[in-house]
Write a protein that holds these residues in place. Sequence first.
Motif, mmCIF file in Angstrom:
data_model
loop_
_atom_site.group_PDB
_atom_site.id
_atom_site.type_symbol
_atom_site.label_atom_id
_atom_site.label_comp_id
_atom_site.label_asym_id
_atom_site.label_seq_id
_atom_site.Cartn_x
_atom_site.Cartn_y
_atom_site.Cartn_z
ATOM 1 N N LYS A 181 0.837 -1.192 0.000
ATOM 2 C CA LYS A 181 0.000 0.000 0.000
ATOM 3 C C LYS A 181 0.874 1.245 0.000
ATOM 4 O O LYS A 181 2.022 1.231 0.433
ATOM 5 C CB LYS A 181 -0.905 0.027 1.239
ATOM 6 C CG LYS A 181 -1.988 -1.024 1.247
ATOM 7 C CD LYS A 181 -2.945 -0.788 2.411
ATOM 8 C CE LYS A 181 -3.985 -1.884 2.481
ATOM 9 N NZ LYS A 181 -5.343 -1.375 2.426
ATOM 10 N N CYS B 65 -5.632 8.292 -3.573
ATOM 11 C CA CYS B 65 -6.742 7.331 -3.595
ATOM 12 C C CYS B 65 -7.314 7.177 -5.001
ATOM 13 O O CYS B 65 -7.630 6.054 -5.427
ATOM 14 C CB CYS B 65 -7.837 7.772 -2.627
ATOM 15 S SG CYS B 65 -7.363 7.708 -0.881
ATOM 16 N N LYS C 276 -8.588 3.587 -3.280
ATOM 17 C CA LYS C 276 -8.548 3.925 -1.853
ATOM 18 C C LYS C 276 -8.161 2.747 -0.979
ATOM 19 O O LYS C 276 -7.594 2.915 0.109
ATOM 20 C CB LYS C 276 -9.880 4.510 -1.399
ATOM 21 C CG LYS C 276 -11.053 3.553 -1.504
ATOM 22 C CD LYS C 276 -12.351 4.246 -1.097
ATOM 23 C CE LYS C 276 -13.548 3.308 -1.179
ATOM 24 N NZ LYS C 276 -14.799 4.002 -0.792
ATOM 25 N N GLU C 277 -8.423 1.526 -1.435
ATOM 26 C CA GLU C 277 -8.060 0.339 -0.669
ATOM 27 C C GLU C 277 -6.543 0.110 -0.659
ATOM 28 O O GLU C 277 -6.047 -0.686 0.139
ATOM 29 C CB GLU C 277 -8.780 -0.889 -1.224
ATOM 30 C CG GLU C 277 -8.317 -1.347 -2.595
ATOM 31 C CD GLU C 277 -8.885 -0.550 -3.753
ATOM 32 O OE1 GLU C 277 -8.559 -0.887 -4.908
ATOM 33 O OE2 GLU C 277 -9.660 0.415 -3.509
ATOM 34 N N ASN C 278 -5.822 0.818 -1.512
ATOM 35 C CA ASN C 278 -4.366 0.669 -1.606
ATOM 36 C C ASN C 278 -3.610 1.819 -0.958
ATOM 37 O O ASN C 278 -2.407 1.998 -1.186
ATOM 38 C CB ASN C 278 -3.955 0.546 -3.075
ATOM 39 C CG ASN C 278 -4.521 -0.700 -3.714
ATOM 40 O OD1 ASN C 278 -4.469 -1.777 -3.132
ATOM 41 N ND2 ASN C 278 -5.085 -0.555 -4.902
ATOM 42 N N CYS D 274 -3.201 4.143 2.871
ATOM 43 C CA CYS D 274 -3.550 4.362 4.283
ATOM 44 C C CYS D 274 -2.848 5.618 4.776
ATOM 45 O O CYS D 274 -1.824 6.033 4.228
ATOM 46 C CB CYS D 274 -3.218 3.149 5.148
ATOM 47 S SG CYS D 274 -1.467 2.745 5.284
ATOM 48 N N GLY E 286 -11.921 1.140 7.923
ATOM 49 C CA GLY E 286 -10.563 0.613 7.861
ATOM 50 C C GLY E 286 -9.635 1.306 8.837
ATOM 51 O O GLY E 286 -8.634 0.736 9.276
ATOM 52 N N CYS F 137 -9.400 6.940 2.335
ATOM 53 C CA CYS F 137 -8.712 5.693 2.675
ATOM 54 C C CYS F 137 -8.807 5.407 4.173
ATOM 55 O O CYS F 137 -9.330 6.219 4.944
ATOM 56 C CB CYS F 137 -7.239 5.786 2.267
ATOM 57 S SG CYS F 137 -6.351 7.113 3.112
ATOM 58 N N HIS G 202 -3.957 -6.983 6.775
ATOM 59 C CA HIS G 202 -5.145 -6.388 6.139
ATOM 60 C C HIS G 202 -4.794 -5.835 4.773
ATOM 61 O O HIS G 202 -5.334 -4.826 4.352
ATOM 62 C CB HIS G 202 -5.728 -5.308 7.048
ATOM 63 C CG HIS G 202 -6.048 -5.826 8.417
ATOM 64 N ND1 HIS G 202 -7.154 -6.617 8.675
ATOM 65 C CD2 HIS G 202 -5.384 -5.697 9.597
ATOM 66 C CE1 HIS G 202 -7.161 -6.948 9.958
ATOM 67 N NE2 HIS G 202 -6.108 -6.424 10.529
#
Length: 200
Positions: free
Chosen positions: A4, A73, A78-80, A82, A112, A157, A200
Amino acid sequence: MKNKKILIDNGHGKETPGKCSPDASLREYQHTRVIARRVVETLRSKGLDAVLLVPEEADIPLSVRASRVNAFCRELGKENVCLVSIHLNAAGCGAWMNARGWEAWTSPGQTGGDILAESLYSAAHRFLPPSTPIRTDFSDKDSDKESRFYILTKTQCAACLTENLFQDNRLDVEYLKSEEGISAIVALHVAGIENYLKNH
Protein backbone atom coordinates in the motif's frame (compact mmCIF):
# COMPACT_ATOMS: atom_id res chain seq x y z
CA MET A 1 2.69 -7.84 3.10
CA LYS A 2 0.42 -5.70 0.93
CA ASN A 3 2.17 -2.94 -1.01
CA LYS A 4 0.00 0.00 0.00
CA LYS A 5 0.91 3.65 -0.30
CA ILE A 6 1.54 4.79 3.28
CA LEU A 7 0.91 8.49 3.86
CA ILE A 8 2.41 10.03 6.99
CA ASP A 9 1.01 13.41 8.01
CA ASN A 10 2.47 15.70 10.66
CA GLY A 11 0.54 18.06 12.85
CA HIS A 12 0.24 21.81 12.32
CA GLY A 13 2.87 24.24 11.02
CA LYS A 14 5.59 26.62 12.09
CA GLU A 15 3.25 29.61 12.37
CA THR A 16 0.41 27.82 14.24
CA PRO A 17 -0.02 29.65 17.57
CA GLY A 18 -0.07 27.89 20.92
CA LYS A 19 1.05 24.43 19.81
CA CYS A 20 3.99 24.08 22.21
CA SER A 21 4.94 23.22 25.78
CA PRO A 22 4.32 25.96 28.39
CA ASP A 23 8.05 26.68 28.53
CA ALA A 24 8.29 26.65 24.70
CA SER A 25 11.05 24.03 24.83
CA LEU A 26 9.00 21.71 22.61
CA ARG A 27 6.99 22.81 19.57
CA GLU A 28 4.47 20.45 18.04
CA TYR A 29 5.11 21.34 14.39
CA GLN A 30 8.83 20.69 14.79
CA HIS A 31 8.61 17.55 16.90
CA THR A 32 5.98 15.82 14.80
CA ARG A 33 8.04 16.52 11.67
CA VAL A 34 11.07 14.85 13.24
CA ILE A 35 8.96 11.80 14.11
CA ALA A 36 7.13 11.71 10.76
CA ARG A 37 10.35 11.91 8.75
CA ARG A 38 11.91 9.11 10.75
CA VAL A 39 8.81 6.95 10.36
CA VAL A 40 8.90 7.47 6.58
CA GLU A 41 12.65 6.79 6.39
CA THR A 42 12.34 3.61 8.46
CA LEU A 43 9.39 2.29 6.45
CA ARG A 44 11.28 2.98 3.21
CA SER A 45 14.34 1.17 4.54
CA LYS A 46 12.07 -1.87 4.89
CA GLY A 47 11.02 -1.60 1.25
CA LEU A 48 7.62 -0.04 1.95
CA ASP A 49 6.09 2.78 -0.09
CA ALA A 50 5.89 5.60 2.46
CA VAL A 51 5.41 9.27 1.67
CA LEU A 52 5.58 12.39 3.84
CA LEU A 53 2.28 14.13 3.13
CA VAL A 54 3.41 17.60 4.25
CA PRO A 55 7.12 18.23 3.63
CA GLU A 56 6.55 21.96 4.14
CA GLU A 57 7.04 23.65 7.53
CA ALA A 58 4.05 25.92 6.89
CA ASP A 59 0.66 24.95 8.27
CA ILE A 60 -0.82 23.47 5.12
CA PRO A 61 -4.65 23.75 5.31
CA LEU A 62 -6.58 20.60 6.14
CA SER A 63 -8.46 20.87 2.85
CA VAL A 64 -5.15 20.74 0.96
CA ARG A 65 -3.91 17.83 3.04
CA ALA A 66 -7.11 15.89 2.36
CA SER A 67 -6.86 16.70 -1.34
CA ARG A 68 -3.33 15.29 -1.42
CA VAL A 69 -4.53 12.08 0.23
CA ASN A 70 -7.50 11.72 -2.09
CA ALA A 71 -5.32 12.26 -5.17
CA PHE A 72 -3.41 9.10 -4.19
CA CYS A 73 -6.74 7.33 -3.60
CA ARG A 74 -7.96 8.22 -7.08
CA GLU A 75 -4.68 7.16 -8.66
CA LEU A 76 -4.13 3.90 -6.77
CA GLY A 77 -7.56 2.97 -5.38
CA LYS A 78 -8.55 3.92 -1.85
CA GLU A 79 -8.06 0.34 -0.67
CA ASN A 80 -4.37 0.67 -1.61
CA VAL A 81 -3.72 3.77 0.52
CA CYS A 82 -3.55 4.36 4.28
CA LEU A 83 -2.94 7.50 6.32
CA VAL A 84 -1.54 8.16 9.78
CA SER A 85 -1.57 11.75 11.06
CA ILE A 86 0.94 12.33 13.88
CA HIS A 87 0.22 14.92 16.58
CA LEU A 88 1.03 15.86 20.18
CA ASN A 89 -1.80 16.24 22.67
CA ALA A 90 -2.60 19.05 25.10
CA ALA A 91 -4.96 19.29 28.05
CA GLY A 92 -4.98 23.05 28.66
CA CYS A 93 -4.20 26.48 27.31
CA GLY A 94 -0.61 27.26 28.15
CA ALA A 95 -0.14 25.92 31.69
CA TRP A 96 1.38 22.66 32.88
CA MET A 97 -1.33 20.02 33.29
CA ASN A 98 -1.69 16.51 34.74
CA ALA A 99 -3.09 14.58 31.75
CA ARG A 100 -0.64 12.13 30.20
CA GLY A 101 -0.44 9.36 27.65
CA TRP A 102 -0.89 8.09 24.10
CA GLU A 103 -4.08 7.63 22.11
CA ALA A 104 -5.39 7.21 18.57
CA TRP A 105 -8.50 8.58 16.89
CA THR A 106 -10.64 7.42 13.98
CA SER A 107 -13.81 8.71 12.37
CA PRO A 108 -17.14 7.52 13.85
CA GLY A 109 -18.35 4.05 12.92
CA GLN A 110 -16.46 0.97 11.82
CA THR A 111 -13.96 1.74 9.05
CA GLY A 112 -10.56 0.61 7.86
CA GLY A 113 -9.16 3.26 10.18
CA ASP A 114 -10.30 1.22 13.19
CA ILE A 115 -8.20 -1.73 12.05
CA LEU A 116 -5.18 0.52 11.48
CA ALA A 117 -5.64 2.15 14.89
CA GLU A 118 -5.90 -1.21 16.64
CA SER A 119 -2.54 -2.23 15.16
CA LEU A 120 -1.03 1.03 16.42
CA TYR A 121 -2.50 0.47 19.90
CA SER A 122 -0.91 -2.98 20.05
CA ALA A 123 2.45 -1.46 19.11
CA ALA A 124 2.05 1.35 21.65
CA HIS A 125 1.69 -1.23 24.41
CA ARG A 126 4.92 -2.87 23.18
CA PHE A 127 7.12 0.17 22.76
CA LEU A 128 6.03 2.78 25.30
CA PRO A 129 7.14 2.49 28.95
CA PRO A 130 4.69 0.77 31.32
CA SER A 131 4.34 4.07 33.17
CA THR A 132 2.90 5.78 30.07
CA PRO A 133 -0.91 5.62 30.05
CA ILE A 134 -2.49 4.18 26.91
CA ARG A 135 -5.76 6.11 26.61
CA THR A 136 -8.67 4.11 25.18
CA ASP A 137 -12.43 4.17 24.61
CA PHE A 138 -14.01 0.71 24.39
CA SER A 139 -17.59 1.96 24.06
CA ASP A 140 -17.67 0.61 20.48
CA LYS A 141 -15.69 -2.55 21.27
CA ASP A 142 -12.29 -1.32 20.07
CA SER A 143 -9.48 0.76 21.59
CA ASP A 144 -9.57 3.97 19.57
CA LYS A 145 -11.38 7.19 20.28
CA GLU A 146 -13.66 8.66 17.63
CA SER A 147 -14.25 12.15 16.29
CA ARG A 148 -15.16 13.86 13.05
CA PHE A 149 -11.68 15.34 12.57
CA TYR A 150 -11.38 16.76 9.06
CA ILE A 151 -8.34 14.67 8.12
CA LEU A 152 -10.28 11.53 9.06
CA THR A 153 -13.70 12.28 7.56
CA LYS A 154 -12.62 14.03 4.36
CA THR A 155 -10.13 11.39 3.24
CA GLN A 156 -11.21 8.27 1.39
CA CYS A 157 -8.71 5.69 2.68
CA ALA A 158 -8.15 3.97 6.01
CA ALA A 159 -7.00 6.79 8.28
CA CYS A 160 -6.21 7.43 11.91
CA LEU A 161 -4.72 10.24 13.97
CA THR A 162 -2.29 9.59 16.81
CA GLU A 163 -1.81 11.87 19.83
CA ASN A 164 1.69 11.10 21.03
CA LEU A 165 1.76 12.19 24.65
CA PHE A 166 0.96 15.62 26.11
CA GLN A 167 3.03 18.69 25.33
CA ASP A 168 1.75 20.35 28.52
CA ASN A 169 2.71 17.56 30.94
CA ARG A 170 6.23 17.78 32.39
CA LEU A 171 6.84 14.02 32.43
CA ASP A 172 5.57 13.53 28.89
CA VAL A 173 7.61 16.49 27.60
CA GLU A 174 10.78 15.17 29.21
CA TYR A 175 10.22 11.81 27.52
CA LEU A 176 9.24 13.36 24.18
CA LYS A 177 12.45 15.39 24.08
CA SER A 178 14.65 12.35 24.76
CA GLU A 179 16.10 10.10 22.07
CA GLU A 180 14.51 7.18 23.91
CA GLY A 181 11.09 8.78 23.60
CA ILE A 182 11.45 9.77 19.95
CA SER A 183 12.73 6.30 19.04
CA ALA A 184 9.85 4.59 20.86
CA ILE A 185 7.20 6.69 19.13
CA VAL A 186 8.81 6.11 15.74
CA ALA A 187 9.06 2.38 16.45
CA LEU A 188 5.42 2.04 17.49
CA HIS A 189 4.24 3.73 14.30
CA VAL A 190 6.49 1.60 12.12
CA ALA A 191 5.51 -1.65 13.85
CA GLY A 192 1.82 -0.76 13.91
CA ILE A 193 1.78 0.06 10.21
CA GLU A 194 3.76 -3.07 9.33
CA ASN A 195 1.33 -5.25 11.28
CA TYR A 196 -1.64 -3.60 9.61
CA LEU A 197 -0.16 -4.24 6.16
CA LYS A 198 0.61 -7.86 6.97
CA ASN A 199 -2.88 -8.66 8.16
CA HIS A 200 -5.15 -6.39 6.14
